[in-house]
Design a protein around this motif. Structure first.
Motif, PDB file in Angstrom:
ATOM      1  N   ALA A   1     -50.192  46.458 -32.803  1.00  0.00           N
ATOM      2  CA  ALA A   1     -49.058  45.780 -32.168  1.00  0.00           C
ATOM      3  C   ALA A   1     -49.575  44.790 -31.128  1.00  0.00           C
ATOM      4  CB  ALA A   1     -48.125  46.801 -31.526  1.00  0.00           C
ATOM      5  N   PRO A   2     -50.155  43.675 -31.568  1.00  0.00           N
ATOM      6  CA  PRO A   2     -50.681  42.689 -30.613  1.00  0.00           C
ATOM      7  C   PRO A   2     -49.558  41.973 -29.881  1.00  0.00           C
ATOM      8  CG  PRO A   2     -50.808  41.839 -32.852  1.00  0.00           C
ATOM      9  CD  PRO A   2     -50.377  43.264 -32.968  1.00  0.00           C
ATOM     10  N   ASP A   3     -49.906  41.350 -28.759  1.00  0.00           N
ATOM     11  CA  ASP A   3     -48.932  40.633 -27.943  1.00  0.00           C
ATOM     12  C   ASP A   3     -49.015  39.137 -28.210  1.00  0.00           C
ATOM     13  OD1 ASP A   3     -48.135  42.999 -26.709  1.00  0.00           O
ATOM     14  OD2 ASP A   3     -49.644  42.804 -25.128  1.00  0.00           O
ATOM     15  N   PHE A   4     -47.923  38.437 -27.925  1.00  0.00           N
ATOM     16  CA  PHE A   4     -47.926  36.979 -27.950  1.00  0.00           C
ATOM     17  C   PHE A   4     -48.675  36.438 -26.739  1.00  0.00           C
ATOM     18  CE2 PHE A   4     -43.801  37.691 -30.280  1.00  0.00           C
ATOM     19  CZ  PHE A   4     -44.205  37.142 -31.486  1.00  0.00           C
ATOM     20  N   ASN A   5     -49.116  35.214 -26.845  1.00  0.00           N
ATOM     21  CA  ASN A   5     -49.650  34.488 -25.699  1.00  0.00           C
ATOM     22  C   ASN A   5     -48.499  33.683 -25.088  1.00  0.00           C
ATOM     23  OD1 ASN A   5     -52.821  34.720 -25.786  1.00  0.00           O
ATOM     24  ND2 ASN A   5     -52.115  34.501 -27.902  1.00  0.00           N
ATOM     25  N   LEU A   6     -47.750  34.326 -24.235  1.00  0.00           N
ATOM     26  CA  LEU A   6     -46.549  33.713 -23.691  1.00  0.00           C
ATOM     27  C   LEU A   6     -46.888  32.768 -22.544  1.00  0.00           C
ATOM     28  CD1 LEU A   6     -44.240  36.861 -23.660  1.00  0.00           C
ATOM     29  CD2 LEU A   6     -44.367  35.065 -25.401  1.00  0.00           C
ATOM     30  N   ILE A   7     -45.990  31.824 -22.314  1.00  0.00           N
ATOM     31  CA  ILE A   7     -46.140  30.914 -21.189  1.00  0.00           C
ATOM     32  C   ILE A   7     -44.932  31.073 -20.277  1.00  0.00           C
ATOM     33  CG2 ILE A   7     -47.428  29.268 -22.608  1.00  0.00           C
ATOM     34  CD1 ILE A   7     -44.899  27.502 -22.557  1.00  0.00           C
ATOM     35  N   ASP A   8     -45.056  30.573 -19.073  1.00  0.00           N
ATOM     36  CA  ASP A   8     -43.967  30.703 -18.109  1.00  0.00           C
ATOM     37  C   ASP A   8     -42.999  29.538 -18.269  1.00  0.00           C
ATOM     38  OD1 ASP A   8     -42.442  31.549 -15.935  1.00  0.00           O
ATOM     39  OD2 ASP A   8     -43.559  30.246 -14.567  1.00  0.00           O
ATOM     40  N   ILE A   9     -41.779  29.852 -18.637  1.00  0.00           N
ATOM     41  CA  ILE A   9     -40.721  28.845 -18.699  1.00  0.00           C
ATOM     42  C   ILE A   9     -39.670  29.259 -17.686  1.00  0.00           C
ATOM     43  CG2 ILE A   9     -38.992  27.688 -20.131  1.00  0.00           C
ATOM     44  CD1 ILE A   9     -40.639  28.419 -22.582  1.00  0.00           C
ATOM     45  N   PRO A  10     -39.530  28.531 -16.596  1.00  0.00           N
ATOM     46  CA  PRO A  10     -38.591  28.943 -15.540  1.00  0.00           C
ATOM     47  C   PRO A  10     -37.170  29.112 -16.061  1.00  0.00           C
ATOM     48  CG  PRO A  10     -40.014  27.165 -14.785  1.00  0.00           C
ATOM     49  CD  PRO A  10     -40.244  27.296 -16.263  1.00  0.00           C
ATOM     50  N   ASP A  11     -36.517  30.149 -15.590  1.00  0.00           N
ATOM     51  CA  ASP A  11     -35.129  30.404 -15.974  1.00  0.00           C
ATOM     52  C   ASP A  11     -34.142  29.706 -15.043  1.00  0.00           C
ATOM     53  OD1 ASP A  11     -35.565  32.056 -18.182  1.00  0.00           O
ATOM     54  OD2 ASP A  11     -35.958  33.766 -16.878  1.00  0.00           O
ATOM     55  N   ASP A  12     -34.601  29.404 -13.824  1.00  0.00           N
ATOM     56  CA  ASP A  12     -33.669  28.889 -12.842  1.00  0.00           C
ATOM     57  C   ASP A  12     -33.369  27.431 -13.114  1.00  0.00           C
ATOM     58  OD1 ASP A  12     -36.359  28.277 -12.239  1.00  0.00           O
ATOM     59  OD2 ASP A  12     -35.737  27.593 -10.254  1.00  0.00           O
ATOM     60  N   GLY A  13     -32.242  26.971 -12.638  1.00  0.00           N
ATOM     61  CA  GLY A  13     -32.074  25.546 -12.682  1.00  0.00           C
ATOM     62  C   GLY A  13     -30.680  25.014 -12.827  1.00  0.00           C
ATOM     63  N   ILE A  14     -29.877  25.497 -13.765  1.00  0.00           N
ATOM     64  CA  ILE A  14     -28.592  24.847 -13.989  1.00  0.00           C
ATOM     65  C   ILE A  14     -27.531  25.878 -14.287  1.00  0.00           C
ATOM     66  CG2 ILE A  14     -29.498  22.633 -14.772  1.00  0.00           C
ATOM     67  CD1 ILE A  14     -29.380  23.552 -17.572  1.00  0.00           C
ATOM     68  N   ASN A  15     -26.304  25.386 -14.426  1.00  0.00           N
ATOM     69  CA  ASN A  15     -25.156  26.252 -14.723  1.00  0.00           C
ATOM     70  C   ASN A  15     -24.986  27.367 -13.697  1.00  0.00           C
ATOM     71  OD1 ASN A  15     -24.125  24.886 -16.865  1.00  0.00           O
ATOM     72  ND2 ASN A  15     -25.242  26.056 -18.409  1.00  0.00           N
ATOM     73  N   GLY A  16     -25.088  27.011 -12.442  1.00  0.00           N
ATOM     74  CA  GLY A  16     -24.782  27.999 -11.401  1.00  0.00           C
ATOM     75  C   GLY A  16     -25.843  29.041 -11.217  1.00  0.00           C
ATOM     76  N   LYS A  17     -27.050  28.812 -11.720  1.00  0.00           N
ATOM     77  CA  LYS A  17     -28.090  29.823 -11.626  1.00  0.00           C
ATOM     78  C   LYS A  17     -29.165  29.423 -10.619  1.00  0.00           C
ATOM     79  CE  LYS A  17     -27.391  31.225 -16.401  1.00  0.00           C
ATOM     80  NZ  LYS A  17     -27.985  31.337 -17.747  1.00  0.00           N
ATOM     81  N   GLY A  18     -28.825  28.446  -9.742  1.00  0.00           N
ATOM     82  CA  GLY A  18     -29.824  27.950  -8.816  1.00  0.00           C
ATOM     83  C   GLY A  18     -30.305  29.011  -7.849  1.00  0.00           C
ATOM     84  N   ARG A  19     -31.559  28.855  -7.469  1.00  0.00           N
ATOM     85  CA  ARG A  19     -32.138  29.813  -6.537  1.00  0.00           C
ATOM     86  C   ARG A  19     -32.462  29.146  -5.204  1.00  0.00           C
ATOM     87  NH1 ARG A  19     -36.356  33.039 -10.558  1.00  0.00           N
ATOM     88  NH2 ARG A  19     -34.783  33.743 -12.038  1.00  0.00           N
ATOM     89  N   GLY A  20     -31.859  27.985  -4.995  1.00  0.00           N
ATOM     90  CA  GLY A  20     -32.039  27.348  -3.713  1.00  0.00           C
ATOM     91  C   GLY A  20     -33.439  26.840  -3.479  1.00  0.00           C
ATOM     92  N   LYS A  21     -34.084  26.333  -4.532  1.00  0.00           N
ATOM     93  CA  LYS A  21     -35.446  25.853  -4.395  1.00  0.00           C
ATOM     94  C   LYS A  21     -35.514  24.352  -4.220  1.00  0.00           C
ATOM     95  CE  LYS A  21     -37.521  29.666  -6.978  1.00  0.00           C
ATOM     96  NZ  LYS A  21     -38.388  30.040  -8.129  1.00  0.00           N
ATOM     97  N   GLY A  22     -34.363  23.742  -4.007  1.00  0.00           N
ATOM     98  CA  GLY A  22     -34.363  22.321  -3.728  1.00  0.00           C
ATOM     99  C   GLY A  22     -34.645  21.468  -4.937  1.00  0.00           C
ATOM    100  N   ARG A  23     -34.458  22.004  -6.143  1.00  0.00           N
ATOM    101  CA  ARG A  23     -34.697  21.215  -7.341  1.00  0.00           C
ATOM    102  C   ARG A  23     -33.379  20.714  -7.872  1.00  0.00           C
ATOM    103  NH1 ARG A  23     -38.364  24.638 -11.239  1.00  0.00           N
ATOM    104  NH2 ARG A  23     -38.223  22.698 -12.413  1.00  0.00           N
ATOM    105  N   GLY A  24     -33.396  19.537  -8.385  1.00  0.00           N
ATOM    106  CA  GLY A  24     -32.152  18.891  -8.783  1.00  0.00           C
ATOM    107  C   GLY A  24     -31.376  19.645  -9.821  1.00  0.00           C
ATOM    108  N   HIS A  25     -32.072  20.488 -10.630  1.00  0.00           N
ATOM    109  CA  HIS A  25     -31.315  21.186 -11.666  1.00  0.00           C
ATOM    110  C   HIS A  25     -30.805  22.529 -11.178  1.00  0.00           C
ATOM    111  CE1 HIS A  25     -35.666  22.180 -12.266  1.00  0.00           C
ATOM    112  NE2 HIS A  25     -35.168  23.396 -12.219  1.00  0.00           N
ATOM    113  N   ASP A  26     -31.035  22.864  -9.912  1.00  0.00           N
ATOM    114  CA  ASP A  26     -30.508  24.111  -9.371  1.00  0.00           C
ATOM    115  C   ASP A  26     -29.000  24.019  -9.248  1.00  0.00           C
ATOM    116  OD1 ASP A  26     -33.230  24.726  -7.051  1.00  0.00           O
ATOM    117  OD2 ASP A  26     -33.018  25.106  -9.202  1.00  0.00           O
TER     118      ASP A  26
END
Length: 770
Positions: A679-704
């Motif tokens: 049961a090997p694992d994928f080589n996953l990458i980090d894709i941020p979840d935050d950004g739009i549709n009311g899910k902002g985390r207050g990081k000062g990014r335009g898509h927050d």
């Protein structure tokens, strides 16, 4: 002057002279004496007979057609296929009773004469003179062997078979010359062995081993005296003396053989009399020929192997040459089919879709990085009756599949994403993705003018609540149609076509994908094997490998085994590892929290994509782990069943989704296929979840998003795009500017964009939500 028969034919005296002259001349030629091609005996009279010196000097013994055995990857037999059911055996593996019986009834002077029995010739000439033709040939076993060689070489060609069996003097001359040659070259025992292996015993059985199995379900070496006599008697007329259809006539013929054996001293009269009193003792085995008899419900996989053989140039330059090799048989074909995977696929299909359902299901599993096809099955069995089919829904038309394949719906979207990412688009790319929109135009193509949406065609998402903005990860998880239309509009069609070319994605009829925006939503018909193999490329971190179904082939020639070359998988890089890893991360989200949650595996990492086409005529799930990929399609082969208000596998569905019916089939099939495997694992990458549709985390990014859940902030920030840094708290309509942009591309659709291909079932929205 010799007398002629009425009608101008040769007199009996002339026929006798000619026939004996042929025999004498044949002996002279074989002895190396040079004689004219057409002498005083009229060998070439009326052009019907060539001179002996014009006949090729050597007759090559044909390779006898035999059974071909197809095995799975572990060496278990799946099926036997043959044009002629024959198993060649040595003389020592043929009962002595059988050897004596065939000689007694077919050529009792076999061990006393040469290739030609002159006593038999004189007897035949007398008969022929009375009949005015060549009705009786006085053939020895050696001559019969030569005739069978000619028939074997003729194969299934009726014209060649007629030439090989025609009652003409020309054929007799050739037969006599080659009989003399074979007699000197092989000797009596080998001639008898070859004859018993080549001759036809009726009921589709060629050779004594097949005949023994057919009539008595035993090996030829175990035949007793009465069984041997029965088989020997059949040879003269397999239809007349067929014991299965005329027991009385067969019994009479058997007893004739027994009596002849007694007269020759092969058995005593008492033995013959006792044997005559015995019943025929038939224990008939029905012939098991072809993929329809395959074990483990592997008939469709078996047919796929056969079609690979008949279409791949590795096995011959022309289809005729490949068919000849296939029909000759004697092959042992070890396939890539994994019995564990095949059993799991078939069990899952049987559990979830009944063969009597109005729709069918097909599933194919492929090993990433090798191209090995491990399993292939479908809910409707191979056959020609009710709820059966001869079409293999998993493959393209040239391999026995449907004419066009099946529209794939949203399972095509990962190809668009891969093309965009490979071209430099980030996985955080955002678009406005409204619930409904006009198809933008123009859309750029590789080499011709762009499409323009002249008819004002529109596209919409599955639900009105599905409205953007979205970034790629969420759009993939929720299968947002308008997002991917905007994405393909942004990058153009050419990158997508180049990506699908690299993945060897072709339509079910084998043609290239059209450069039309409709491909973004999966309106084009593809096969499950094509989809499984393309997704296997994601699992293999961007390495595409051509599918293979054959591991090795050996061919039996005489007593030797010869290895044949087989097609090898060719692997090539279709995309960068980074692109593949990104797609794997996106599709992992589909089974974790998106439309494919019902398909997600519980004991290992998995990724995949759902797909449902317009009017729900097709539903798909295509997914993979790092070491196994699979595609499941559910729908109607004729594309005439809308899967709404429908019962499938005993379960009622108001609406069928890709994650709801194909998803669980895929999950169960993969679970069983992978049981006990790594049961090997994928080589996953980090894709941020935050950004739009009311899910902002207050990081000062335009898509927050705005802190009150209003999506306006992220949307406006994205639209402004990177002019300034946003505030640390985000905030409503004035949220900070960010790197995400929402271009407003415009594309147009061709006339068939909405309707899809002829098999697309008027696929207005292409891939709706799975």
């Amino acid at each position: 002057m010799p007398k002629k028969r009425s009608g101008g034919g040769l007199s009996a005296t002339q026929q006798a002279a000619k026939f004996l002259g042929v025999s004498v001349l044949a002996g002279a030629v074989m002895a190396g004496i040079a004689l004219p091609a057409a002498g005083a005996l009229g060998l070439a009279a009326k052009g019907s007979v060539k001179g002996f010196d014009e006949i090729p000097a050597n007759l090559k013994s044909p390779q006898l057609s035999q059974r071909t055995t197809i095995l799975d990857s572990r060496g278990n037999q799946l099926a036997t296929v043959y044009s002629r059911d024959r198993t060649v055996v040595d003389l020592k593996d043929i009962s002595p009773y059988m050897q004596k019986a065939i000689v007694a009834i077919e050529d009792s002077r076999f061990y006393k004469h040469g290739a030609i029995d002159l006593k038999g010739v004189l007897r035949a000439l007398n008969k022929n003179a009375q009949s005015g033709g060549v009705s009786q040939g006085a053939s020895t076993l050696t001559q019969q062997l030569v005739k069978n060689y000619f028939i074997e070489e003729a194969g299934d060609d009726p014209t060649k078979v007629a030439e090989a069996t025609q009652q003409t003097l020309g054929r007799k001359v050739r037969e006599l010359k080659y009989a003399i040659q074979i007699e000197e070259k092989l000797g009596k025992k080998k001639i008898l062995e070859n004859y018993l292996n080549i001759t036809f015993f009726g009921e589709q059985a060629y050779g004594v081993e097949a005949a023994s199995q057919r009539y008595f379900s035993k090996h030829a070496k175990d035949l007793n005296v009465q069984e041997s006599a029965l088989l020997a008697g059949i040879v003269q007329s397999p239809s007349r003396y067929d014991p299965v259809n005329d027991e009385a006539e067969a019994t009479k013929r058997r007893n004739t053989v027994l009596q002849r054996m007694a007269e020759l001293g092969d058995i005593s009269q008492a033995e013959a009399d006792r044997a005559k009193e015995k019943p025929l003792g038939l224990h008939v085995s029905q012939p098991k020929n072809g993929c329809i008899t395959a074990t483990k419900s592997a008939a469709f996989f078996c047919k796929y192997v056969e079609n690979v053989f008949l279409t791949d140039p590795t096995f011959g330059k022309t289809r005729e040459a490949r068919a000849q090799l296939w029909n000759r048989g004697g092959l042992t074909i070890r396939t890539t089919m994994d019995p564990q995977a095949q059993a799991s696929v078939q069990a899952s299909l049987k559990e979830h879709v009944y063969k009597s359902d109005s729709v069918a299901a097909a599933a194919t599993l492929v090993e990433p990085g090798t191209g090995k096809v491990l399993a292939m099955g479908q809910s409707k069995p191979f056959g020609y009756g009710n709820n059966e089919t001869e079409y293999n829904f998993s493959v393209n038309r040239d391999m026995g599949g449907s004419n066009y394949g099946f529209p794939t719906g949203s399972t095509f979207k990962p190809f668009v994403a891969a093309a965009a990412i490979e071209g430099g688009k980030p996985a955080t790319q955002a678009y406005s993705a409204p619930y409904k929109m006009n198809y933008p135009s123009p859309v750029q193509r590789c080499s011709s003018s762009p499409y323009v949406n002249t008819k004002g065609e529109t596209v919409e998402n599955e639900n009105e609540s599905e409205k953007g903005p979205y970034r790629m990860k969420e759009a993939m998880a929720k299968s947002i149609n308008t997002y991917f239309v905007q994405l393909i509009s942004d990058i153009g069609l050419c990158p997508v076509v180049k990506m699908t070319d690299a993945l060897h994605v072709v339509q079910g009829d084998g043609s290239k994908l059209p450069e039309t925006p409709s491909i973004a939503l999966g309106s084009i018909g593809l096969s499950p094997l094509t989809m499984a193999n393309a997704y296997a490329t994601f699992a293999a971190r961007g390495m595409y490998c051509t599918p293979i179904a054959i591991e090795s082939i050996t061919q039996k020639i005489g007593n030797e085994q010869k290895s044949l070359e087989v097609p090898k998988s060719t692997c090539s890089r279709a995309m960068s590892e980074k692109t593949a890893d990104t797609v794997n991360t996106l599709l992992r989200g589909v089974v974790d929290s998106g439309t494919g949650q019902q398909a997600g595996l519980t004991d290992r990492e998995s990724a995949g994509k759902t797909g449902t086409t317009d009017e729900r005529k097709n539903a798909w799930f295509v997914g993979y782990t790092p070491n196994l990929a699979g595609a499941v399609w559910v729908g109607s082969a004729k594309q005439n069943v809308k899967m709404t208000g429908i019962s499938i596998g005993g379960v009622y569905h108001d609406l069928v989704f890709g994650g709801q019916v194909p998803g669980p089939i895929w999950k169960d099939a993969m679970t069983g296929a992978l049981e006990g495997k790594a049961a090997p694992d994928f080589n996953l990458i980090d894709i941020p979840d935050d950004g739009i549709n009311g899910k902002g985390r207050g990081k000062g990014r335009g898509h927050d998003g705005g802190k009150n859940g209003d999506n306006t902030g992220g949307l406006i920030g994205g639209l402004i795009g990177g002019l300034t840094d946003g505030g640390t708290t985000g905030g409503g309509a004035t949220g900070g500017t960010g790197g995400d942009t929402f271009p407003t591309p415009t594309i147009s659709l061709p006339g068939n964009f909405i309707e899809g291909q002829t098999n697309g079932g008027n696929n207005r929205n292409g891939g709706t939500r799975g």
